[in-house]
Design a protein around this motif. Sequence first.
Motif, PDB file in Angstrom:
ATOM      1  N   SER A 148      -6.975   8.843   5.069  1.00 46.43           N
ATOM      2  CA  SER A 148      -6.754   7.441   4.709  1.00 46.43           C
ATOM      3  C   SER A 148      -5.571   7.298   3.768  1.00 46.43           C
ATOM      4  O   SER A 148      -4.799   6.338   3.859  1.00 46.43           O
TER       5      SER A 148
ATOM      6  N   SER B 248      -1.741   4.844   6.745  1.00 46.79           N
ATOM      7  CA  SER B 248      -2.142   3.505   6.308  1.00 46.79           C
ATOM      8  C   SER B 248      -3.051   2.796   7.319  1.00 46.79           C
ATOM      9  O   SER B 248      -3.964   2.060   6.941  1.00 46.79           O
TER      10      SER B 248
ATOM     11  N   ARG C 141      -6.463   4.106   6.894  1.00 46.44           N
ATOM     12  CA  ARG C 141      -7.035   3.572   5.659  1.00 46.44           C
ATOM     13  C   ARG C 141      -7.530   2.144   5.846  1.00 46.44           C
ATOM     14  O   ARG C 141      -8.551   1.753   5.274  1.00 46.44           O
TER      15      ARG C 141
ATOM     16  N   SER D 113      -1.924   9.024  -2.608  1.00 43.44           N
ATOM     17  CA  SER D 113      -0.873   8.043  -2.919  1.00 43.44           C
ATOM     18  C   SER D 113      -0.086   8.428  -4.169  1.00 43.44           C
ATOM     19  O   SER D 113       1.020   7.916  -4.385  1.00 43.44           O
TER      20      SER D 113
END
Length: 257
Positions: free
Chosen positions: A89, A93, A96, A150
Amino acid sequence: MNKNKKSHPLISVTTWLVIIAFWTISTNTGMVSSQLLPSPQQVFKAFIMILSEGYNSIPFWEHLGISFYRLFLAVILALVMAIPLGLLSGYFSKFRAVIDSLVSFYRPLPPLAYYMLLILWLGIDEESKVTLLFLASFAPIYIACSSAVSRVDETFVLSAKSMGATNAQVFFTIVVPATLPDIFIGVRTAVGVAYTTLVSAEMVAATSGLGWMVIDASRYLKSDVMFVGIIIMGLTGILIDFLLKKLETKIVFWAGK
């Protein structure tokens, strides 16, 4: 060394000694009713009785064992599913967008809000209990993994790609090692959340377990037994977290360096 991370064991021990002293004085002088707050002596006697005779004709170690079985099975299942889903995820994107919405929907819900549904779907045996603990531990691990991806330094990723690394190589040699410290934080959080949900999992259609023991004792105002269960859960929770910290220092030895 970061001064904020420095431990002060003497202060911690002193804090607990003060709490125990106040507990002893307030209960033995009659300041607080023993029905509301049993004295340390009563709790210790109840612990010795449960240790030697069991509770509700069930040995103490069986209560402890079934609770740990439910807890660890749920956490292991959560690890197997949440870590890869969280990493994917964070890396993709579109992936996710699918998983995040589902986790964000059920994560704020109180466990008892959907526990009865799990019982209807899975029955009153171990499946519903383990599933409840699984859902409780899944979200913290998933969120920690997804957020950690991230925060991976993009410079490392671009450097690896410029040297011809494939997406799979970047993922397993850069992303996964960089996210391991956050994954361990998520695991420790998940174990804590699952442990707090254990009482909910064992309060319906259960006849054994630490959580059930506390719930059953509350029905008959056995506050000393309740304290025994709560103290054991607290101490074992501290022990589990301590072991996870030790495991983290062995596996993620580069963290903070």
